[in-house]
Design an enzyme around this catalytic site. Structure first.
Site, PDB file in Angstrom:
ATOM      1  N   GLY A 109       0.849  -1.188   0.000  1.00 12.80           N
ATOM      2  CA  GLY A 109       0.000   0.000   0.000  1.00 12.80           C
ATOM      3  C   GLY A 109       0.877   1.228   0.000  1.00 12.80           C
ATOM      4  O   GLY A 109       2.106   1.129  -0.046  1.00 12.80           O
ATOM      5  N   ASP A 166     -12.066   9.290  -6.175  1.00 13.02           N
ATOM      6  CA  ASP A 166     -11.161   8.365  -6.865  1.00 13.02           C
ATOM      7  C   ASP A 166     -11.857   7.041  -7.110  1.00 13.02           C
ATOM      8  O   ASP A 166     -11.276   5.975  -6.883  1.00 13.02           O
ATOM      9  CB  ASP A 166      -9.892   8.181  -6.028  1.00 13.02           C
ATOM     10  CG  ASP A 166      -8.766   7.559  -6.836  1.00 13.02           C
ATOM     11  OD1 ASP A 166      -8.930   7.436  -8.073  1.00 13.02           O
ATOM     12  OD2 ASP A 166      -7.744   7.181  -6.243  1.00 13.02           O
ATOM     13  N   GLY A 219       2.779   1.256   3.478  1.00 14.08           N
ATOM     14  CA  GLY A 219       3.480   0.062   3.941  1.00 14.08           C
ATOM     15  C   GLY A 219       2.781  -1.167   3.397  1.00 14.08           C
ATOM     16  O   GLY A 219       1.899  -1.061   2.540  1.00 14.08           O
TER      17      GLY A 219
HETATM   18  P1  AMP Z   1      -4.395  -0.035  -0.809  1.00 11.97           P
HETATM   19  O1  AMP Z   1      -3.328   0.556   0.015  1.00 11.97           O
HETATM   20  O2  AMP Z   1      -5.744   0.097  -0.198  1.00 11.97           O
HETATM   21  O3  AMP Z   1      -4.372   0.423  -2.231  1.00 11.97           O
HETATM   22  O4  AMP Z   1      -4.098  -1.603  -0.834  1.00 11.97           O
HETATM   23  C1  AMP Z   1      -3.058  -2.177  -1.598  1.00 11.97           C
HETATM   24  C2  AMP Z   1      -3.470  -3.541  -2.091  1.00 11.97           C
HETATM   25  O5  AMP Z   1      -3.707  -4.413  -0.990  1.00 11.97           O
HETATM   26  C3  AMP Z   1      -4.792  -3.527  -2.885  1.00 11.97           C
HETATM   27  O6  AMP Z   1      -4.591  -3.282  -4.218  1.00 11.97           O
HETATM   28  C4  AMP Z   1      -5.323  -4.924  -2.651  1.00 11.97           C
HETATM   29  O7  AMP Z   1      -4.766  -5.823  -3.556  1.00 11.97           O
HETATM   30  C5  AMP Z   1      -4.826  -5.257  -1.257  1.00 11.97           C
HETATM   31  N1  AMP Z   1      -5.893  -5.002  -0.267  1.00 11.97           N
HETATM   32  C6  AMP Z   1      -6.163  -3.845   0.386  1.00 11.97           C
HETATM   33  N2  AMP Z   1      -7.212  -3.991   1.207  1.00 11.97           N
HETATM   34  C7  AMP Z   1      -7.624  -5.280   1.084  1.00 11.97           C
HETATM   35  C8  AMP Z   1      -8.688  -6.056   1.677  1.00 11.97           C
HETATM   36  N3  AMP Z   1      -9.528  -5.516   2.550  1.00 11.97           N
HETATM   37  N4  AMP Z   1      -8.813  -7.337   1.300  1.00 11.97           N
HETATM   38  C9  AMP Z   1      -7.955  -7.877   0.400  1.00 11.97           C
HETATM   39  N5  AMP Z   1      -6.952  -7.211  -0.191  1.00 11.97           N
HETATM   40  C10 AMP Z   1      -6.780  -5.918   0.143  1.00 11.97           C
END
Ligand code: AMP
Length: 947
Positions: free
Chosen positions: A595, A711, A598
């Site tokens: 993310g 977004d 992190g």
């Molecule tokens: P984000 O920082 O929210 O963009 O999250 C980075 C990546 O982590 C996303 O593209 C998803 O692949 C995975 N991810 C984030 N939240 C979840 C969740 N609640 N369940 C499963 N995968 C997640």
């Protein structure tokens, strides 16, 4: 030729300024070759041996000689000059990095070289198991890349020595042989290779959570993570298997599991250090070493408990942190009241309880022969009320004694360490003689009753006092006694009378509920003795605290989202909207993504009293600033305000220990865009519409809460195992800065151009209507199984095309009604776009009438990347009704939410009926006109307009 020499000389004059002594490489780089640290000649192999690459020594600014290679045959055509390094042993590397520092002359600055001068060179490699000259032929080498300069220079000002070097890094994997050669091919450029550094990356030895992770070479792939098991540091033991992932960039990712220091040791500087003399640590789950508690000591380092001072003791159940204690002193002021063959004994607590809270009393009864010292224990028929041993109260009544008999009673004060030092100093005694039945004794308790009661189970605060109210059963006048203890002596009662007693507790919140007890004072007539004057009234749990009358007022108002940044202290918003979770409830299992702040991991959450669930855990990497922490947690304070099946659900946050985490429900299928790409063509149209409906429903909820997402895109929708889609990505900073699709606009800040409505791009007017535009793009992404909107057009071209009225064409096999909905959400005027509530209704209608989904945009193949669709404008509903002579239904249409003509296209008889248009002739007229509109549109769509 003179010109060329000039070029080369100046090449190096320039270099020196930018070059310093060989740098210390970062800890996560392991050098295989560094040309600048080679003493003497590099002696690489040049071909041709003359007239091509030449080894040249130059001095850096500290006068340290460095070896470089140069070539500058810019005037001669067909150059093919090779320079090969010596054989480099690969070691454990699976992927190697080549950092080249070089300068390169701009051909424009060299007169007369047009057609022959080049501004690039090629980098090659060849793997081999040994250094074999003959084997290393040019034709065997594989190309890594063509390297060009970022900073070629056109002229050299001798007076100004500041010249930037080009630094380019390339990487190659997966390597399998023992070693390799690198080669540089010049095809007619003027280059100086100033330094070549070949290295591989490793995650350097690290200690996390008291587990040591060895130096670990990164994986062969740029995206691979190497899972490493840690071993506990000295004097520690594993609590949960310690693991960590080594990322391709040589950085360790989130540690999982941990070790704990053994008892007698504490964690300090990532080591387990021994507890000093005078300190102890008894359990590996305890914090640090603690000073020995009162009346105890430790003589050696590494104590797991402290020994008690002389005369002090610890019971088996005493925690190590508790001071050592001693037995109590004897009770005192023991008095007796003899009533025939019963006796009431009362005493005062001992002066010292030995420093403990577990003081009780035991009664020892002895029957003694008068005037002698001979005593025997009392028989079993003697009764004690409430009991003989472990008495908590300072009184006991003893019954069924023998008349006219001498008794000695000892009252022992006892605590948890009494058995370590039993002595008569803990007892007090009294000797007395019982009476004949009916005989009078000094009657001090006449007309008196003692009440005892238990503390209420759940008082609503600290109990300040108890109130005892009592009255004769059939009388209304009452008396009140107040006491801070849980007993009261009620005096001046009338014998043979029934009384009612009320006892209630008072706390700062007021009085608790009252218990009503009726009692008869079963005493003989005046002049007699009140038998059993003590009435133990154990009103356990009956004195109930005041039932707070909760006046629950339901204020039915619309819930509005609160921006956490409007709080003076954003931490307050986090506390308000996100539940703090104890890390012991969380089990991190694996890293699933990276993310913005992190790693994102999957894992399990087991909250007390709830079943274990799968969760996603977003972590905040170490070394963050307070602002980054708040930005990271702001997402939790946003999600925490929402409660909807199509919005990602927040379980809570960890803010009190590191790493700081956000815990959300786990979405097994990850982000929607990837999920669609993986399942291209596998869903029915109804399933796709179901996905769209879910997103629209979540967005309707957000817009009802006055939250603007800014977004919305398939990449920010998550999909669970039941194909339920949930809107996610509510970070605050990412809206402007960290969106991967974000492009800087002229007004600063980043915007995901392809998903954003024109008014939001041009003057940052972000509203629910601009979210509707983005929703239209997300619809298009869904219907095209994750195709990139506007394909490879540049952001500028997209903005221009939209401005000119072009819109994305229907994806292959996309029902026309859905494309119409997309076109409506891309209306230039934001007021003309449908609301999310209308979108949800429209999708529901389509799902109920699947026949309306049959009509697709003909046999249109997947649109050609260079074609956009000119948005057909059908005009307003009012105008249309006017042309078909049914203006009277204007109200019906607008009330039902049909604000643009496009929206009436999927309409059926049933819809018209529901709108209150029941006349069948009118229905027919409307529907046939709709058919005409559709065929007209169809015709227009076949004409695709190139941008
Ligand atoms: P984000 O920082 O929210 O963009 O999250 C980075 C990546 O982590 C996303 O593209 C998803 O692949 C995975 N991810 C984030 N939240 C979840 C969740 N609640 N369940 C499963 N995968 C997640």
């Amino acid at each position: 030729m003179a010109g060329i020499i000039y070029a080369l000389t100046s090449l190096f004059l320039g270099i020196c300024a930018g070059l310093s002594a060989p740098r210390n490489h970062p800890a996560n780089e392991v050098t295989l070759l560094d040309s600048r640290s080679v003493q003497g000649d590099l002696a690489w192999v040049a071909s041709p041996t003359e007239g091509g690459w030449e080894e040249v020594s130059i001095m850096d600014e500290k006068n340290i000689p460095i070896r470089t290679y140069q070539v500058c045959n810019v005037m001669e055509p067909n150059q093919n000059n090779w320079l090969r390094t010596h054989w480099i042993r690969r070691g454990p590397a699976q992927r190697i990095y080549i950092e080249i520092k070089f300068t390169l002359r701009d051909c424009n600055s060299l007169p007369g070289v047009i057609g022959t001068c080049k501004e690039t060179f090629n980098l090659y490699y060849l793997e081999s198991d040994s250094d074999n000259e003959r084997f290393a032929h040019e034709s065997r080498f594989e190309k890594i890349d063509t390297v060009a300069a970022d900073e070629s220079f056109t002229q050299v000002d001798i007076g100004d020595r500041i010249m930037k070097l080009n630094t380019e890094v390339r990487d190659v994997g997966v390597l399998s042989r023992t070693g390799f050669y690198l080669a540089f091919q010049d095809v007619g450029a003027c280059i100086a290779l100033v330094s070549v550094h070949v290295f591989y990356k490793k995650c350097p030895l690290a200690v996390r959570n008291l587990a040591q992770f060895p130096d670990t070479v990164t994986g062969a792939d740029t995206s691979s993570l190497v899972e490493v098991r840690g071993s506990c540091v000295n004097h520690s033991e594993e609590q949960e298997v310690p693991k960590m992932y080594c990322g391709a960039d040589g950085e360790w990712l989130v540690p999982i599991g941990n070790c704990l220091c053994n008892p007698g040791y504490e964690e300090r500087n990532e080591q387990c250090q021994v507890c000093k003399v005078g300190y102890y640590r008894s359990l590996s789950s305890d914090g640090g070493c603690r000073k020995c508690p009162l009346h105890s000591y430790s003589m050696k380092e590494g104590a797991t408990s402290c020994d008690c001072d002389k005369g002090y003791y610890r019971s088996e159940t005493d925690p190590a942190a508790m001071p050592c204690t001693h037995p109590p002193s004897a009770p005192h002021n023991l008095i007796s009241n003899v009533n025939e063959t019963s006796v009431l004994l009362e005493w005062s607590p001992p002066i010292t309880s030995g420093g403990r809270q577990d003081l009780t009393y035991n009664v020892v009864c002895k029957q003694c022969v008068r005037d002698t010292q001979r005593c025997t224990p009392c028989g079993d028929d003697v009764r004690y009320s409430p009991q003989r041993l472990s008495l908590r109260s300072t009184r006991v009544s003893v019954h069924q004694l023998q008349a006219h008999t001498n008794y000695t009673f000892q009252i022992w004060a006892v605590n948890g360490v009494s058995k370590h030092s039993p002595s008569l100093e803990q007892a007090t005694s009294i000797t007395l003689t019982t009476n004949q039945a009916g005989e009078c004794s000094k009657d001090i308790t006449r007309h008196t009753l003692s009440l005892f009661w238990d503390k209420p189970e759940k008082p609503n605060g600290v109990i300040l006092e108890y109130e005892v109210k009592y009255y004769e059963k059939n009388e209304r006048s009452y008396r009140i006694v107040k006491t801070t203890s849980r007993s009261a002596d009620i005096k001046d009662l009338t014998p043979l009378t029934s009384y009612v007693f009320h006892v209630r507790a008072r706390t700062a919140a007021g009085y608790g509920e009252t218990l009503i007890v009726s009692l008869s004072v079963a005493a003989p007539v005046v002049g007699g003795v009140i038998s059993s004057a003590v009435l133990l009234l154990l009103v356990a749990g009956c004195v109930v605290v005041l039932l707070l009358t909760l006046i629950i007022t339901f204020i039915i108002t619309k819930r509005i989202y609160v921006d956490p940044y409007t709080y003076e202290d954003p931490n307050q918003a986090i506390r308000e909207f996100a539940k703090e979770i104890n890390t012991s409830c969380i089990k991190i299992e694996k890293v699933i993504g990276i993310g913005e702040f992190g790693e994102v991991c999957s894992g399990r959450l087991k909250l007390p009293g709830k079943r274990e669930i799968c969760v996603a855990i977003k972590t905040l990497k170490a070394g963050f600033t307070e602002q980054q922490r708040l930005d990271f947690l702001s997402e939790a304070s946003v999600i925490g305000q929402f409660d909807h099946p199509n919005i990602i659900h927040l379980e809570g946050v960890v803010t009190k220990c590191k790493p700081v985490m956000i815990i959300t429900e786990y979405m097994e299928n990850g982000s929607l865009d990837m999920f669609l790409r993986k399942n291209d063509g596998r869903f029915t149209v109804i399933q796709l519409v179901g996905i769209l409906r879910g997103i629209a429903s979540g967005m309707k909820y957000l817009s009802d809460m006055s939250y603007v997402h800014r977004d919305l895109a398939a990449r920010n929708i998550l999909v669970n195992s039941n194909l339920v889609c949930k809107v996610s990505d509510f970070g605050m900073s990412r809206v402007l800065e960290d969106e991967p699709e974000g492009a800087y606009t002229t007004r600063g800040g980043k915007i995901p151009i392809r998903w954003t409505a024109p008014e939001a791009i041009t003057y940052r007017k972000f509203t629910s209507a601009s979210d509707v535009w983005s929703y239209g793009i997300a619809m298009w992404e869904v219907m095209s199984y994750g195709e990139r909107p506007y394909w490879d057009m540049s952001n500028q071209d997209v903005i221009k095309a939209i401005e000119e009225g072009y819109r994305l064409p229907p994806p292959m096999e996309c029902p026309l009604a859905l494309h119409q909905l997309m076109l409506e959400s891309w209306m230039r005027e934001r007021a003309d776009r449908p609301k999310f509530s209308q979108i949800v209704n429209m999708l529901d209608k389509l799902i109920r009438n699947p026949a309306t989904l049959k009509r697709t945009a003909g046999d249109a193949s997947r649109p050609h990347p260079s074609t956009l669709h000119h948005a057909p404008s059908l005009g307003s509903v009012d105008e249309w009704l006017k042309t078909i002579g049914l203006e009277q239904y204007r109200e019906n249409f607008s009330t039902a939410g049909f604000c643009s003509l496009e929206s009436v296209l999927p309409m059926s008889h049933e819809d018209l009926g529901k709108m209150g248009i029941s006349c069948s002739a009118h229905q027919r007229k409307i529907l046939s006109s709709v058919q005409e509109l559709l065929s007209g549109m169809h015709h227009r769509q076949d004409t695709k307009v190139p941008v």
